[in-house]
Enzyme design. Structure first.
Site, PDB file in Angstrom:
ATOM      1  N   HIS A  35      26.947 -72.366   7.083  1.00 52.11           N
ATOM      2  CA  HIS A  35      25.692 -71.634   7.218  1.00 52.11           C
ATOM      3  C   HIS A  35      25.349 -71.525   8.692  1.00 52.11           C
ATOM      4  O   HIS A  35      25.559 -72.465   9.460  1.00 52.11           O
ATOM      5  CB  HIS A  35      24.564 -72.329   6.444  1.00 52.11           C
ATOM      6  CG  HIS A  35      23.398 -71.430   6.173  1.00 52.11           C
ATOM      7  ND1 HIS A  35      22.447 -71.153   7.127  1.00 52.11           N
ATOM      8  CD2 HIS A  35      23.065 -70.722   5.074  1.00 52.11           C
ATOM      9  CE1 HIS A  35      21.553 -70.321   6.612  1.00 52.11           C
ATOM     10  NE2 HIS A  35      21.905 -70.038   5.369  1.00 52.11           N
ATOM     11  N   GLU A  81      24.885 -70.442  -1.911  1.00 55.95           N
ATOM     12  CA  GLU A  81      25.633 -69.556  -2.796  1.00 55.95           C
ATOM     13  C   GLU A  81      26.563 -70.317  -3.743  1.00 55.95           C
ATOM     14  O   GLU A  81      26.778 -69.895  -4.875  1.00 55.95           O
ATOM     15  CB  GLU A  81      26.439 -68.533  -1.986  1.00 55.95           C
ATOM     16  CG  GLU A  81      25.672 -67.294  -1.596  1.00 55.95           C
ATOM     17  CD  GLU A  81      24.928 -67.455  -0.292  1.00 55.95           C
ATOM     18  OE1 GLU A  81      25.132 -68.496   0.371  1.00 55.95           O
ATOM     19  OE2 GLU A  81      24.140 -66.564   0.073  1.00 55.95           O
TER      20      GLU A  81
END
Length: 359
Positions: free
Chosen positions: A246, A299
């Protein structure tokens, strides 16, 4: 005087915000100061929307959502949502942001956000007859009403999975879609146009769409029974392991922690293989990139939790849009209060001055 471009704008501070605080070092995410680990699974999405947009759990997203018929039924609910949202401005007589105050903007955004849930659910239902409004109203939460409007029925387990996913994805600072919403808001556009602009960013898989690519990985690992070998082959071919890394967090994405907990609580049959792939991927990525933190992101476990709610992987961008109406709406209001047009600069690196005859 020479300038250097900061590609991707990483690290560039463009706004001050009171909405969300992604704690990159502490692996936390707080909505107006409240950690999502306290909210998810405890406070329903519609009230979290109220916290983010209206600074009050009691000023929640209005339910039931209005019966807004999509202008198209393409089979892709994200496309149908993006096509329908701009039409609501003229249909409902919404004024442009330049002509309204923050209170009116909040009212418009509440109506549009609620309509987003209706549009997506109806787009998912397709050409089947609509579910009667009286049936939809039997749902006690936004997630329950959404699933009833979509399928005509729901279950506590499925509704909780969807609700926790929505809460975890409500807001996350200055990501691609939120930045787009603020850019549109800075021009004074109406709220429907601002939301539609944000939805357009979800057509790419790198923002909101990665869960669609996680489940095939889990299928492959389950089939092979060897997650380490599977990860090794992916990296050897230079392919991306979806659901890891991320741009913000230097440790685990806190939303992944919330969703992993939910997957366990709701007894997803994917938990064992997902944890095996997670362990193998993190170990391999740490070895390959020792100076670059690549932990599990939202996700990865989002895909597992949405599967509990029987959400096909391909439609996750539309479900993400439903959740992110909270963050988008809050940022649109915040941008309105600044009164500033967003207009960054670019560094020209093309050919030096030349004549037409040289071409």
């Amino acid at each position: 005087m020479s300038s250097t471009a900061n590609l991707g704008l990483e690290g560039v501070v463009a706004f001050e915000t009171e909405i969300a605080e992604p704690d990159k070092e502490g692996s936390s995410l707080r909505y107006r100061g409240v950690d999502i680990e306290e909210l998810a699974g405890t406070v329903p999405f519609e009230r979290v929307w109220g916290l983010v947009v209206n600074e009050s759990l009691d000023r929640a997203l209005p339910l039931p959502a209005p019966e807004v018929e999509p202008v198209s039924l393409t089979g892709d609910p994200r496309v149908d949502l993006q096509a329908t949202l701009p039409t609501l401005a003229s249909r409902w007589g919404l004024k442009q942001l330049v002509d309204v105050d923050a209170d009116q903007a909040r009212q418009d955004l509440a109506q549009l956000s609620s309509a987003t849930l209706s549009i997506v659910a109806q787009a998912l239902r397709g050409h089947e007859p609509p579910v009667p409004a009286s049936d939809v109203e039997q749902g006690k939460t936004a997630a329950e009403q959404f699933l009833i409007r979509w399928r005509g029925e729901t279950s506590e387990r499925e509704a909780k999975a969807l609700d926790v996913y929505w809460v975890s994805a409500t807001e996350h600072g200055m990501n691609a879609s939120t930045f787009t919403a603020r850019i549109a808001a800075s021009t004074g556009a109406d709220c429907a146009a601002c939301l539609a602009a944000a939805v357009g960013t979800l057509s790419g898989p790198l923002h909101g769409g990665a869960p669609a690519r996680v489940l095939p990985m889990l299928d492959a690992v389950a089939e092979s029974g060897d997650p380490e070998r599977y990860v090794h082959h992916l990296l050897e071919r230079g392919e991306r392991i979806m659901g890891f890394g991320h741009r913000v967090y230097r440790a685990e994405d806190p939303r992944a922690r919330v969703l992993r907990r939910t997957a366990r609580e709701l007894e997803s049959p994917r938990v064992e293989v997902a944890e095996a792939l997670e362990t193998a991927a993190i170990a391999a990525l740490r070895e390959k990139h020792p100076d670059r933190p690549l932990e599990t992101n939202v996700e990865f476990w989002g895909a597992v939790v949405l599967e509990i709610a029987r959400v096909p992987a391909a439609i996750t961008p539309a479900l993400f849009a439903c959740a992110r109406t909270g963050g988008w709406s809050a940022h649109i209001v915040e941008q309105l209060t600044t009164g500033r047009l967003i207009r960054p600069s670019a560094v020209y690196v093309g050919p030096s001055e030349r004549r037409l005859s040289e071409l």
